[in-house]
Structure formats: C-alpha cells, structure tokens
Write a protein that holds these residues in place. Structure first.
Motif, mmCIF file in Angstrom:
data_model
loop_
_atom_site.group_PDB
_atom_site.id
_atom_site.type_symbol
_atom_site.label_atom_id
_atom_site.label_comp_id
_atom_site.label_asym_id
_atom_site.label_seq_id
_atom_site.Cartn_x
_atom_site.Cartn_y
_atom_site.Cartn_z
ATOM 1 N N GLU A 6 0.851 -1.196 0.000
ATOM 2 C CA GLU A 6 0.000 0.000 0.000
ATOM 3 C C GLU A 6 0.881 1.239 0.000
ATOM 4 O OE1 GLU A 6 -3.087 -0.403 -0.306
ATOM 5 O OE2 GLU A 6 -3.864 -2.093 0.856
ATOM 6 N N LEU A 7 0.499 2.229 -0.801
ATOM 7 C CA LEU A 7 1.239 3.490 -0.840
ATOM 8 C C LEU A 7 0.607 4.474 0.147
ATOM 9 C CD1 LEU A 7 3.220 5.585 -1.919
ATOM 10 C CD2 LEU A 7 1.696 5.969 -3.853
ATOM 11 N N PHE A 8 1.296 4.681 1.263
ATOM 12 C CA PHE A 8 0.869 5.658 2.256
ATOM 13 C C PHE A 8 1.492 7.005 1.900
ATOM 14 C CE2 PHE A 8 -0.080 1.795 4.505
ATOM 15 C CZ PHE A 8 -1.133 2.105 5.347
ATOM 16 N N TYR A 9 0.691 8.057 1.985
ATOM 17 C CA TYR A 9 1.109 9.371 1.476
ATOM 18 C C TYR A 9 0.672 10.472 2.435
ATOM 19 C CZ TYR A 9 0.752 13.563 -1.512
ATOM 20 O OH TYR A 9 0.831 14.834 -2.025
ATOM 21 N N MET A 10 1.533 11.495 2.540
ATOM 22 C CA MET A 10 1.197 12.682 3.321
ATOM 23 C C MET A 10 1.802 13.906 2.646
ATOM 24 S SD MET A 10 2.041 13.632 7.327
ATOM 25 C CE MET A 10 0.813 12.520 8.018
ATOM 26 N N THR A 11 1.048 14.983 2.565
ATOM 27 C CA THR A 11 1.569 16.216 1.980
ATOM 28 C C THR A 11 2.622 16.829 2.895
ATOM 29 O OG1 THR A 11 -0.060 17.653 3.044
ATOM 30 C CG2 THR A 11 -0.679 16.675 0.911
ATOM 31 N N ALA A 12 3.476 17.634 2.298
ATOM 32 C CA ALA A 12 4.494 18.337 3.090
ATOM 33 C C ALA A 12 3.840 19.226 4.150
ATOM 34 C CB ALA A 12 5.389 19.150 2.165
ATOM 35 N N LYS A 13 2.740 19.855 3.787
ATOM 36 C CA LYS A 13 2.059 20.745 4.726
ATOM 37 C C LYS A 13 1.655 20.002 5.988
ATOM 38 C CE LYS A 13 -1.929 23.852 5.118
ATOM 39 N NZ LYS A 13 -3.101 24.428 4.415
ATOM 40 N N GLU A 14 1.111 18.789 5.816
ATOM 41 C CA GLU A 14 0.701 17.991 6.969
ATOM 42 C C GLU A 14 1.911 17.423 7.703
ATOM 43 O OE1 GLU A 14 -2.404 17.586 8.288
ATOM 44 O OE2 GLU A 14 -2.830 19.207 6.878
ATOM 45 N N ALA A 15 2.938 17.017 6.947
ATOM 46 C CA ALA A 15 4.116 16.409 7.574
ATOM 47 C C ALA A 15 4.884 17.407 8.435
ATOM 48 C CB ALA A 15 5.031 15.812 6.504
ATOM 49 N N LEU A 16 4.773 18.691 8.119
ATOM 50 C CA LEU A 16 5.428 19.704 8.956
ATOM 51 C C LEU A 16 4.889 19.686 10.385
ATOM 52 C CD1 LEU A 16 5.706 22.769 6.544
ATOM 53 C CD2 LEU A 16 7.605 21.482 7.559
#
Length: 284
Positions: free
Chosen positions: A127-137
């Motif tokens: 599964e490809l888990f993904y998070m935007t940079a904005k959220e990862a900050l």
C-alpha cells in the motif's frame, strides 16, 4: 525502437512532467530523485537510465532505471505499450528486483515476465501511504528524555544492515550508499551514543529500512523516527511516501495513526537469474 540513455538534464525535464495531476504521479516524480545521486556522483557505478528513442516516449517521460539489481519504471501513459517494449529490451539474465512498481504499470511488467518465461522469487503487493508536506510539517517531535536524533553515519551501516529483515548479498553497500546520499534519521541514547531506531529514505523516494532494535521495541520509537524524518523531508518541500505490505498490520496502523492515507498500490517483484546465480563484486 531501441533503448536510449538518459542524462541528468533529461531526468530533470522528465521530473517536471510528473507535477501534473498531483499526487497521481508522485511515485515517478520522487523516483527521479536519482537526479541527486548524479549530482553528487556523476559517474556512479551500475546505475543505468533509459527511455526509448522516440519522441512520444520522451513526451510521456517514459523511463526505465536499472540501479544495480533493482528496476524502477515510470511513464505518463500506461496504455500504448511503450513501457512494455522498453522492458522487453532490457537484459534480464541476472534477474531484477522490480521495485515499487506503480499499479498502473504492473500489466506491462507481467507481460514481459510471461513472454520471457521468467521465474519469480516473489511478488508482493504494498500500500502506498502518502502525506503532503504541509501535513508532515506538523509531525515535528522532540526525542524522549535520554535520547537524541541525528542523521545516520556510514559507521552505522553495519548495524542497520544486520537488523534489516531484507538484508542480502550486496545490501551493506546499498545501506552505506543510502546513508551517504539520502535523508536519514537515527535515535541514539545520550549516555552510550548507541543507535536504537532509524529510518532512511530509499532511492525510490519512499521511507524505508524503518527499524527498532529488539532491546528497545514497544516504546514507540518507530513512530518517533518516522515523524522526525517526515518533518525533515517536509521542511525541504517534499511530500512523504511509504510502502507497507497489507499484512503488516502494525506498520499500517502506525502510518494511519500519524495521518498518512493510502492513495495507490505498488508491487515488488523479483525474477530469477536465467544464467545462474550472480554475485556482485565487493563495493558495488
């Protein structure tokens, strides 16, 4: 048609194509971070980058990357047979670990495996888990009392490789190279400076080699190093990706709890060598 070698400038042009329809092509975009490898080591050994010698292939950003025994692919179009043609032109005699292949390209890969009558060692979905940079900050975290974060050093490579469930012949060189070339995070004890947990960004752009020493498990350290490396990547403007097997409930749960979402699937597929076992020379 024949394979055509890609240079650094080609990869940079291709990468810009994958910004459209974001994050649909984020796998290809971040896979082309091989750009950073070439900037650091222009004559890096055993890295070959190809497209087909057609205008259409270049317009669609079609690439096939052979990194030692690993194979990476990408393209904006998965319906015209060009990727299958490019894969068919490769030399499969030493076997390939087809790595993080986006679901839309699996059919082309499978048809080449079938037509060449290649035997498989494994075929694993992830599964490809993904998070935007904005959220990862928002994932910035302080280390627990008695510990500190630091980028891994090459001196840590032996421990990381020994503890890695996927370690294999040639993997120590791989771990050393990733530590030199890519973002990494280690959690260390203050009094002993012992490395107890770590995560490295792999060459395909994903978080990988996420591990906690047996003596320090069940203390949330895996989540801590994941948060820290995600924040570092986000601070450089990068979204964050991780690939997790669907049966790995603990890791799936951790990424979900941190706020990652599943946006796609990728496959890892290993083919048997056709000319007998192949051993990589030391340091390659």
């Amino acid at each position: 048609m024949k394979l055509e070698v890609l240079c650094l400038e080609d990869l940079q042009a291709f990468q810009s194509l994958y910004k459209q329809c974001w994050p649909k092509y984020c796998q290809e975009y971040y896979c082309l971070n091989f750009i950073e490898f070439l900037k650091q080591e222009p004559h890096i050994k055993n890295l070959k980058l190809f497209t087909l010698d057609t205008t259409q292939a270049r317009e669609e950003g079609l690439f096939v990357i052979v990194d030692r025994y690993q194979l990476f692919v990408g393209g904006l179009n998965n319906t015209n047979g060009l990727l299958q043609k490019a894969l068919d032109l490769l030399d499969w005699s030493n076997g390939f670990k087809c790595s993080s292949i986006p679901a839309r390209h699996i059919s082309a890969l499978e048809q080449v495996v079938e037509s060449k009558k290649l035997s498989l060692i494994f075929k694993d979905p992830t599964e490809l888990f993904y998070m935007t940079a904005k959220e990862a900050l928002k994932l910035k975290v302080e280390p627990p009392s008695g510990f500190y974060f630091k980028r891994l050093s090459v001196a840590d490579a032996s421990l990381v490789n020994d503890e890695w469930p996927n370690h294999h012949l040639g993997s120590l060189y791989f771990i050393e190279r990733q530590i030199r070339m890519c973002v990494s995070v280690g959690l260390y004890e203050e009094h002993s400076h012992q490395l107890v947990a770590w995560c490295i960004r792999l060459q395909g752009g994903y978080l990988g080699a996420l591990q906690v020493k047996e003596s320090h498990k069940r203390r949330g350290f895996g989540s801590l190093v994941t948060r820290e490396i995600s924040h570092i990547l986000a601070s450089h403007g990068h979204d964050v990706m991780a690939l997790v097997g669907p049966n790995n409930k603990a890791s799936c749960g951790m990424f979900t709890k941190l706020g990652f979402t599943v946006i796609d699937q990728c496959v890892w597929l290993r083919t048997e060598p056709t000319n007998g076992p192949f051993t990589w020379p030391d340091g390659e």
